[in-house]
Design a protein around this motif. Structure first.
Motif, PDB file in Angstrom:
ATOM      1  N   HIS A 100       0.894  -1.239   0.009  1.00 26.33           N
ATOM      2  CA  HIS A 100      -0.117  -0.073   0.079  1.00 26.33           C
ATOM      3  C   HIS A 100       0.956   1.518   0.049  1.00 26.33           C
ATOM      4  O   HIS A 100       1.848   1.479   0.500  1.00 26.33           O
ATOM      5  N   ASP A 101       0.339   2.383  -0.927  1.00 27.11           N
ATOM      6  CA  ASP A 101       0.980   3.600  -0.723  1.00 27.11           C
ATOM      7  C   ASP A 101      -0.041   4.334   0.134  1.00 27.11           C
ATOM      8  O   ASP A 101      -1.014   3.983   0.762  1.00 27.11           O
ATOM      9  N   ILE A 105      -3.662   3.237   1.637  1.00 28.00           N
ATOM     10  CA  ILE A 105      -3.748   2.999   3.103  1.00 28.00           C
ATOM     11  C   ILE A 105      -4.858   3.793   3.724  1.00 28.00           C
ATOM     12  O   ILE A 105      -5.472   3.160   4.697  1.00 28.00           O
ATOM     13  N   VAL A 106      -5.110   4.941   3.000  1.00 26.40           N
ATOM     14  CA  VAL A 106      -6.648   5.878   3.378  1.00 26.40           C
ATOM     15  C   VAL A 106      -7.654   4.846   3.302  1.00 26.40           C
ATOM     16  O   VAL A 106      -8.642   4.804   4.110  1.00 26.40           O
ATOM     17  N   HIS A 107      -7.850   4.494   2.247  1.00 23.66           N
ATOM     18  CA  HIS A 107      -8.922   3.347   1.681  1.00 23.66           C
ATOM     19  C   HIS A 107      -9.008   1.940   2.772  1.00 23.66           C
ATOM     20  O   HIS A 107     -10.014   1.683   3.247  1.00 23.66           O
ATOM     21  N   MET A 108      -7.875   1.483   2.950  1.00 24.99           N
ATOM     22  CA  MET A 108      -7.638   0.165   4.149  1.00 24.99           C
ATOM     23  C   MET A 108      -8.073   0.656   5.372  1.00 24.99           C
ATOM     24  O   MET A 108      -9.122   0.091   5.651  1.00 24.99           O
ATOM     25  N   LYS A 109      -7.645   2.010   5.741  1.00 23.74           N
ATOM     26  CA  LYS A 109      -7.962   2.306   7.114  1.00 23.74           C
ATOM     27  C   LYS A 109      -9.795   2.606   7.254  1.00 23.74           C
ATOM     28  O   LYS A 109     -10.234   2.369   8.344  1.00 23.74           O
ATOM     29  N   GLY A 264      -3.188 -12.319   3.564  1.00 20.24           N
ATOM     30  CA  GLY A 264      -3.133 -11.114   3.163  1.00 20.24           C
ATOM     31  C   GLY A 264      -4.411 -10.562   2.923  1.00 20.24           C
ATOM     32  O   GLY A 264      -5.524 -11.289   2.392  1.00 20.24           O
ATOM     33  N   VAL A 265      -4.638  -9.268   2.835  1.00 15.78           N
ATOM     34  CA  VAL A 265      -6.034  -8.649   2.803  1.00 15.78           C
ATOM     35  C   VAL A 265      -6.005  -7.106   2.305  1.00 15.78           C
ATOM     36  O   VAL A 265      -4.957  -6.668   2.691  1.00 15.78           O
ATOM     37  N   GLY A 266      -6.698  -6.747   1.321  1.00 13.14           N
ATOM     38  CA  GLY A 266      -6.581  -5.371   0.808  1.00 13.14           C
ATOM     39  C   GLY A 266      -7.815  -5.260  -0.213  1.00 13.14           C
ATOM     40  O   GLY A 266      -8.955  -5.504  -0.119  1.00 13.14           O
ATOM     41  N   ARG A 267      -7.113  -4.991  -1.399  1.00 10.15           N
ATOM     42  CA  ARG A 267      -8.076  -5.147  -2.655  1.00 10.15           C
ATOM     43  C   ARG A 267      -8.852  -6.264  -2.780  1.00 10.15           C
ATOM     44  O   ARG A 267      -9.814  -6.363  -3.435  1.00 10.15           O
ATOM     45  N   VAL A 287       7.093  -6.980   5.346  1.00 11.48           N
ATOM     46  CA  VAL A 287       7.675  -5.716   4.654  1.00 11.48           C
ATOM     47  C   VAL A 287       6.682  -4.517   4.964  1.00 11.48           C
ATOM     48  O   VAL A 287       5.517  -4.479   5.086  1.00 11.48           O
ATOM     49  N   ALA A 288       7.281  -3.325   5.084  1.00  9.91           N
ATOM     50  CA  ALA A 288       6.531  -2.193   5.612  1.00  9.91           C
ATOM     51  C   ALA A 288       5.665  -1.824   4.389  1.00  9.91           C
ATOM     52  O   ALA A 288       6.198  -1.916   2.929  1.00  9.91           O
ATOM     53  N   GLY A 289       4.517  -1.487   4.803  1.00  8.42           N
ATOM     54  CA  GLY A 289       3.420  -1.179   3.460  1.00  8.42           C
ATOM     55  C   GLY A 289       2.469  -2.459   3.540  1.00  8.42           C
ATOM     56  O   GLY A 289       1.393  -2.494   2.549  1.00  8.42           O
TER      57      GLY A 289
END
Length: 342
Positions: A100-101, A105-109, A264-267, A287-289
Motif C-alpha cells: 500500500h501507498d 492506506i487511506v482506503h484500507m483504514k 493478506g487482505v486489501g483490494r 515488509v513495511a506497507g
C-alpha cells in the motif's frame, strides 16, 4: 471472516483463502478459510495431552444445533460488489503480496474502521434468546447503510453477511434461527468491502453468565493475537507469529488450531502471505506497507475439526469449546498498526 486456510488440494483466499483438503482428512475447507498443508516447514504446534477440560465442558453443554437459515439479504444496486459476487466458485488465493501507498492506506483504514465499528455493535447484541440470524440482519444493515458491501455474502456461495461461530464451532458458522443460550461464547467475524478494499476482523463475545474456564479460553485467545501483533514489524520473520501464539496458548493448556490461517487482505479478500498460527519454519519476512490478518483459534480440547453438511461450519471433533480473535494489521518500519481497532 473466512480467514484461515490450508495448503493441500486447493488454495483458498482466506488463506486464508485458498482451500485445501487437509491430507484427505474430514474437514473440507470452503472459501472463507484457509488451510495449510503440513509441509516440511510446519511443525506440530501442540504436544500436550488434551481432554480433561473439554470433557468437563461437554457435561454441561448440549451439542451445537442446526437452525433454519433464512434467504440472503438484498444489497442495493448502487453499492459496489467484490468481483467474486455472482458466482459460487471459491476464488483462489492470490499470489501477490498486497502493498500500500499513502492513498491506498487511506482506503484500507476506512474499510477496517467500518468493520471494527460493525463488530463492536454486533457484540452489543449478544445476549440469551437473540438469534444469530438477528445479528446477521443488524450487521448487514449497518454495512450497507455506510455504503459498504458485506464481504462474506456470496463468497463461494456463502449465504449470509457475517460468520457467527458458537461454542464448539471453530469458524465460518452460518447465522440461523438458533437462539443464543446463557453461558455461550460466540465469535462474530465481520468483513466489509468499501471503496474497493476489504477490512477483516473478528472477536469472541460472552453471552450472559459464562463459566470461568470459558472466560479464560477467550481471554488467552485474545492475548495470543495481541502478543503476535506486538512482534510484527518490517524485517521480522513470519514464523515469529506462530511461536508467540503457541508459547502463550500452551502455557495455559490450550491447543492452537492448525487448519485455519491468516492471510493478506486489501483490494483482494484473500492473498499471500499465509499466516500460520502454530510453530513453523516457513520462510518469509514482513515488509513495511503490507497488510494481513492474524486470527488464531484456540481450543480447550481437540484441534481437529469436523465439517457440517453445509460445507462451511467447522466444529471441534470432540465438542470442546473454541475461540478466535482477528485483526487486520499494517506493517510499518517500527511495528504494526492495528487497522481494525476501535
Amino acid at each position: 471472516m473466512l480467514a484461515i486456510y490450508y495448503f493441500f488440494l486447493l488454495l483458498k483466499p482466506f488463506v486464508c483463502f485458498v482451500y485445501f483438503n487437509f491430507e484427505g482428512r474430514g474437514c473440507l475447507q470452503k472459501p472463507f478459510l484457509i488451510q495449510a498443508k503440513r509441509l516440511g516447514g510446519l511443525e506440530k504446534a501442540n504436544t500436550r495431552s488434551r481432554g480433561t477440560q473439554s470433557s468437563e465442558q461437554l457435561k454441561k453443554r448440549a451439542p451445537l444445533a442446526h437452525g433454519t437459515v433464512s434467504p440472503p439479504l438484498p444489497v442495493p444496486s448502487h453499492i459496489n460488489r467484490p468481483p467474486y459476487v455472482g458466482t459460487n466458485d471459491v476464488p483462489e488465493i492470490a499470489s501477490e503480496i498486497q502493498m500500500h501507498d499513502k492513498e491506498s492506506i487511506v482506503h484500507m483504514k476506512a474499510a477496517c474502521e467500518l468493520a471494527a465499528r460493525v463488530l463492536e455493535y454486533a457484540g452489543t447484541l449478544v445476549k440469551p434468546s437473540v438469534t444469530t440470524d438477528e445479528i446477521d440482519k443488524a450487521v448487514h444493515k449497518m454495512i450497507i447503510d455506510a455504503g459498504g458491501y458485506p464481504s462474506p455474502l456470496g463468497y463461494g456461495g456463502f449465504p449470509k453477511s457475517v460468520c457467527t461461530s458458537v461454542n464448539e464451532c471453530m469458524c465460518h458458522g452460518i447465522p440461523d434461527s438458533r437462539k443464543l443460550q446463557d453461558g455461550d461464547i460466540i465469535n462474530i467475524d465481520v468483513t466489509v468491502y468499501l471503496n474497493g478494499y476489504h477490512g477483516d476482523t473478528s472477536k469472541t463475545f460472552l453471552c450472559g453468565e459464562v463459566d470461568e474456564p470459558s472466560k479464560l479460553l477467550v481471554k488467552v485467545t485474545e492475548e495470543c493475537m495481541l502478543r503476535a501483533i506486538s512482534a510484527c514489524k518490517h524485517g521480522t520473520s513470519f514464523k515469529k507469529i506462530g511461536r508467540r501464539i503457541s508459547e502463550h496458548a500452551e502455557k495455559h493448556g490450550f491447543g492452537v488450531v492448525e487448519r485455519f490461517v491468516g492471510h493478506g487482505v486489501g483490494r483482494i479478500f484473500h492473498s499471500e502471505p499465509v499466516i500460520y498460527h502454530q510453530r513453523n519454519n516457513m520462510p518469509g519476512q514482513m515488509v513495511a506497507g503490507q497488510t494481513f490478518t492474524i486470527e488464531p483459534i484456540l481450543s480447550m480440547g481437540s484441534i481437529e475439526c469436523d465439517m457440517w453438511g453445509d460445507g462451511w461450519t467447522a466444529v471441534t471433533t470432540d465438542g470442546s469449546l473454541a475461540a478466535q480473535f482477528e485483526h487486520t494489521i499494517l506493517i510499518t518500519k517500527t511495528g504494526a498498526e492495528i487497522l481494525t481497532k476501535c
